[in-house]
Design a protein around this motif. Structure first.
Motif, PDB file in Angstrom:
ATOM      1  N   GLY A 173      53.385  12.621  63.023  1.00  0.00           N
ATOM      2  CA  GLY A 173      52.964  13.824  63.935  1.00  0.00           C
ATOM      3  C   GLY A 173      53.775  15.348  63.497  1.00  0.00           C
ATOM      4  O   GLY A 173      53.924  16.122  63.955  1.00  0.00           O
ATOM      5  N   LEU A 174      54.805  14.791  62.502  1.00  0.00           N
ATOM      6  CA  LEU A 174      55.899  15.965  61.993  1.00  0.00           C
ATOM      7  C   LEU A 174      55.440  16.436  60.728  1.00  0.00           C
ATOM      8  O   LEU A 174      55.939  17.379  60.392  1.00  0.00           O
ATOM      9  N   GLY A 175      54.789  15.568  59.928  1.00  0.00           N
ATOM     10  CA  GLY A 175      54.569  15.785  58.676  1.00  0.00           C
ATOM     11  C   GLY A 175      55.871  15.897  57.746  1.00  0.00           C
ATOM     12  O   GLY A 175      56.719  14.855  58.133  1.00  0.00           O
ATOM     13  N   LEU A 176      55.981  16.292  56.710  1.00  0.00           N
ATOM     14  CA  LEU A 176      57.178  16.240  55.882  1.00  0.00           C
ATOM     15  C   LEU A 176      58.282  17.366  56.205  1.00  0.00           C
ATOM     16  O   LEU A 176      57.832  18.411  56.075  1.00  0.00           O
ATOM     17  N   ARG A 177      59.505  16.925  56.494  1.00  0.00           N
ATOM     18  CA  ARG A 177      60.677  18.188  56.666  1.00  0.00           C
ATOM     19  C   ARG A 177      61.724  17.777  55.665  1.00  0.00           C
ATOM     20  O   ARG A 177      62.083  16.799  55.341  1.00  0.00           O
ATOM     21  N   LEU A 178      61.950  19.135  55.116  1.00  0.00           N
ATOM     22  CA  LEU A 178      63.003  19.223  53.941  1.00  0.00           C
ATOM     23  C   LEU A 178      64.393  18.986  54.537  1.00  0.00           C
ATOM     24  O   LEU A 178      64.853  19.462  55.406  1.00  0.00           O
ATOM     25  N   ILE A 179      64.939  18.100  53.711  1.00  0.00           N
ATOM     26  CA  ILE A 179      66.482  17.601  54.313  1.00  0.00           C
ATOM     27  C   ILE A 179      67.424  18.504  53.245  1.00  0.00           C
ATOM     28  O   ILE A 179      68.229  19.375  53.921  1.00  0.00           O
ATOM     29  N   TYR A 180      67.364  18.357  52.230  1.00  0.00           N
ATOM     30  CA  TYR A 180      68.169  19.167  51.064  1.00  0.00           C
ATOM     31  C   TYR A 180      67.337  19.259  49.758  1.00  0.00           C
ATOM     32  O   TYR A 180      66.242  18.490  49.737  1.00  0.00           O
ATOM     33  N   PHE A 181      67.573  20.247  49.031  1.00  0.00           N
ATOM     34  CA  PHE A 181      67.050  20.248  47.986  1.00  0.00           C
ATOM     35  C   PHE A 181      68.247  20.886  46.750  1.00  0.00           C
ATOM     36  O   PHE A 181      69.212  21.277  47.252  1.00  0.00           O
ATOM     37  N   SER A 182      67.838  20.781  45.472  1.00  0.00           N
ATOM     38  CA  SER A 182      68.516  21.121  44.330  1.00  0.00           C
ATOM     39  C   SER A 182      67.827  21.885  43.316  1.00  0.00           C
ATOM     40  O   SER A 182      66.963  21.223  42.951  1.00  0.00           O
ATOM     41  N   TYR A 183      68.505  23.105  42.831  1.00  0.00           N
ATOM     42  CA  TYR A 183      67.555  23.676  41.774  1.00  0.00           C
ATOM     43  C   TYR A 183      68.460  23.420  40.517  1.00  0.00           C
ATOM     44  O   TYR A 183      68.041  24.341  39.486  1.00  0.00           O
ATOM     45  N   ASP A 184      69.631  22.740  40.269  1.00  0.00           N
ATOM     46  CA  ASP A 184      70.439  22.523  39.214  1.00  0.00           C
ATOM     47  C   ASP A 184      71.460  21.514  39.598  1.00  0.00           C
ATOM     48  O   ASP A 184      71.859  21.266  40.496  1.00  0.00           O
ATOM     49  N   VAL A 185      71.838  21.291  38.331  1.00  0.00           N
ATOM     50  CA  VAL A 185      73.086  19.973  38.284  1.00  0.00           C
ATOM     51  C   VAL A 185      74.125  20.559  39.233  1.00  0.00           C
ATOM     52  O   VAL A 185      74.514  21.645  39.035  1.00  0.00           O
ATOM     53  N   LYS A 186      74.602  19.812  40.133  1.00  0.00           N
ATOM     54  CA  LYS A 186      75.653  20.256  41.018  1.00  0.00           C
ATOM     55  C   LYS A 186      75.673  21.189  42.041  1.00  0.00           C
ATOM     56  O   LYS A 186      76.357  21.614  42.636  1.00  0.00           O
ATOM     57  N   MET A 187      74.249  21.735  42.069  1.00  0.00           N
ATOM     58  CA  MET A 187      73.824  22.809  43.286  1.00  0.00           C
ATOM     59  C   MET A 187      72.874  22.132  44.166  1.00  0.00           C
ATOM     60  O   MET A 187      72.367  21.196  43.834  1.00  0.00           O
ATOM     61  N   LYS A 188      73.144  22.407  45.452  1.00  0.00           N
ATOM     62  CA  LYS A 188      72.457  21.871  46.595  1.00  0.00           C
ATOM     63  C   LYS A 188      72.375  23.198  47.633  1.00  0.00           C
ATOM     64  O   LYS A 188      73.099  24.196  47.889  1.00  0.00           O
ATOM     65  N   GLU A 189      71.120  22.924  48.250  1.00  0.00           N
ATOM     66  CA  GLU A 189      70.901  23.768  49.453  1.00  0.00           C
ATOM     67  C   GLU A 189      70.346  23.125  50.556  1.00  0.00           C
ATOM     68  O   GLU A 189      69.524  22.003  50.405  1.00  0.00           O
ATOM     69  N   LYS A 190      70.786  23.515  52.006  1.00  0.00           N
ATOM     70  CA  LYS A 190      70.249  22.818  53.015  1.00  0.00           C
ATOM     71  C   LYS A 190      68.903  22.872  53.220  1.00  0.00           C
ATOM     72  O   LYS A 190      68.364  24.363  52.988  1.00  0.00           O
ATOM     73  N   GLY A 191      68.057  22.162  53.529  1.00  0.00           N
ATOM     74  CA  GLY A 191      66.800  22.283  54.019  1.00  0.00           C
ATOM     75  C   GLY A 191      66.754  22.500  55.803  1.00  0.00           C
ATOM     76  O   GLY A 191      67.694  23.041  56.324  1.00  0.00           O
ATOM     77  N   ASP A 192      65.713  22.222  56.415  1.00  0.00           N
ATOM     78  CA  ASP A 192      65.597  22.265  57.828  1.00  0.00           C
ATOM     79  C   ASP A 192      66.564  21.263  58.662  1.00  0.00           C
ATOM     80  O   ASP A 192      66.792  21.626  59.738  1.00  0.00           O
ATOM     81  N   ILE A 193      66.574  20.038  58.157  1.00  0.00           N
ATOM     82  CA  ILE A 193      67.237  19.014  58.958  1.00  0.00           C
ATOM     83  C   ILE A 193      68.318  18.433  58.167  1.00  0.00           C
ATOM     84  O   ILE A 193      68.247  16.990  57.999  1.00  0.00           O
ATOM     85  N   PRO A 194      69.454  18.992  57.719  1.00  0.00           N
ATOM     86  CA  PRO A 194      70.519  18.291  57.094  1.00  0.00           C
ATOM     87  C   PRO A 194      71.576  17.713  57.663  1.00  0.00           C
ATOM     88  O   PRO A 194      72.289  16.889  57.198  1.00  0.00           O
ATOM     89  N   GLU A 195      71.412  17.757  58.902  1.00  0.00           N
ATOM     90  CA  GLU A 195      72.598  16.895  59.836  1.00  0.00           C
ATOM     91  C   GLU A 195      72.579  15.524  59.567  1.00  0.00           C
ATOM     92  O   GLU A 195      71.617  14.900  59.872  1.00  0.00           O
ATOM     93  N   GLY A 196      73.852  15.182  59.240  1.00  0.00           N
ATOM     94  CA  GLY A 196      73.944  13.566  59.193  1.00  0.00           C
ATOM     95  C   GLY A 196      73.609  13.138  57.859  1.00  0.00           C
ATOM     96  O   GLY A 196      73.703  11.759  57.434  1.00  0.00           O
TER      97      GLY A 196
END
Lengths: 115, 112
Positions: free
Chosen positions: A40-63
């Motif tokens: 009922g919620l589909g796919l939700r983004l936790i984290y993504f990375s656009y390069d080595v050692k780089m990361k960005e938070k998505g919608d639900i990064p807690e935990g």
């Protein structure tokens, strides 16, 4: 063909454990993503990375945290697993847009149960 | 805040007929719209996409239509086959893929 491989199809862990989910792609993609899929919620983004050692938070990064030490590998870490983290986890990768728009390609998922 | 909505959780059609899956979005900044197909115990598989500057894209039996003024897209499958039975996810993305949003999915059943 793009191949995105997730290390485990099924995983059972206990509350409070530190859990590692591994993902490897073989297409030299710059972007890598971690999602969770719940009914009922589909796919939700936790984290993504656009390069080595780089990361960005998505919608639900807690935990959660992530690690990308090599271009082909993106790890998702549950620092202290809780029962509400029981879910299907999906890894995806995509190239960058200088070759035209490139859709994300997904692995087969890891069904994680936290007891 | 669901930016992409699929209001029909399920759809059942007869083999050989048309299947129409619908999707609505709220953010007019999306550049691309995609449909993914998912079988049980497998990851989503990319099916077809459309750029925001187009209103139709066709690939074999699959056609995606985009109505920007209504913020609505649809996937048409003609003719439907039993092997098309799966969950279909609608997704919307910016060009750099860093902010893709998914709908909740529609389960399509094609009856022989």
């Amino acid at each position: 063909d793009v191949k995105v491989t997730q290390s485990s199809r099924y995983l059972v862990k206990r509350t409070g454990e530190k859990v590692f989910l591994e993902c490897v792609q073989d297409m030299d993609h710059e972007n890598m993503f971690w999602y969770r899929q719940d009914p009922g919620l589909g796919l939700r983004l936790i984290y993504f990375s656009y390069d080595v050692k780089m990361k960005e938070k998505g919608d639900i990064p807690e935990g959660y945290s992530v690690s990308r030490e090599k271009k082909e590998r993106f790890s998702l870490i549950l620092e202290s697993a809780s029962t509400n983290q029981t879910s299907m986890y999906l890894c995806a990768s995509s190239g960058v847009g200088d070759r035209g728009y490139q859709p994300q390609h997904f692995g087969d998922g890891t069904r994680l149960s936290i007891l | 805040d669901q930016q992409v909505k699929q209001n029909s959780p399920s759809l059942s059609v007869q083999e050989g007929r048309i299947s129409i899956l619908n999707c609505d979005y709220t953010n007019s900044m999306f550049d691309y719209f995609l449909w993914y197909k998912k079988y049980p115990a497998e990851g989503p598989t990319f099916l077809i996409s459309i750029s925001s500057i187009k209103d139709k894209n066709e690939d074999g039996r699959f056609t995606v239509f985009l109505n920007k003024s209504a913020k609505h897209l649809s996937l048409h499958i003609v003719p439907s086959q039993p092997g098309d039975s799966a969950v279909y996810f609608c997704a919307a993305s910016t060009y750099n893929n860093n902010d893709m949003r998914f709908g909740a999915g529609t389960r399509l059943t094609v009856k022989p």
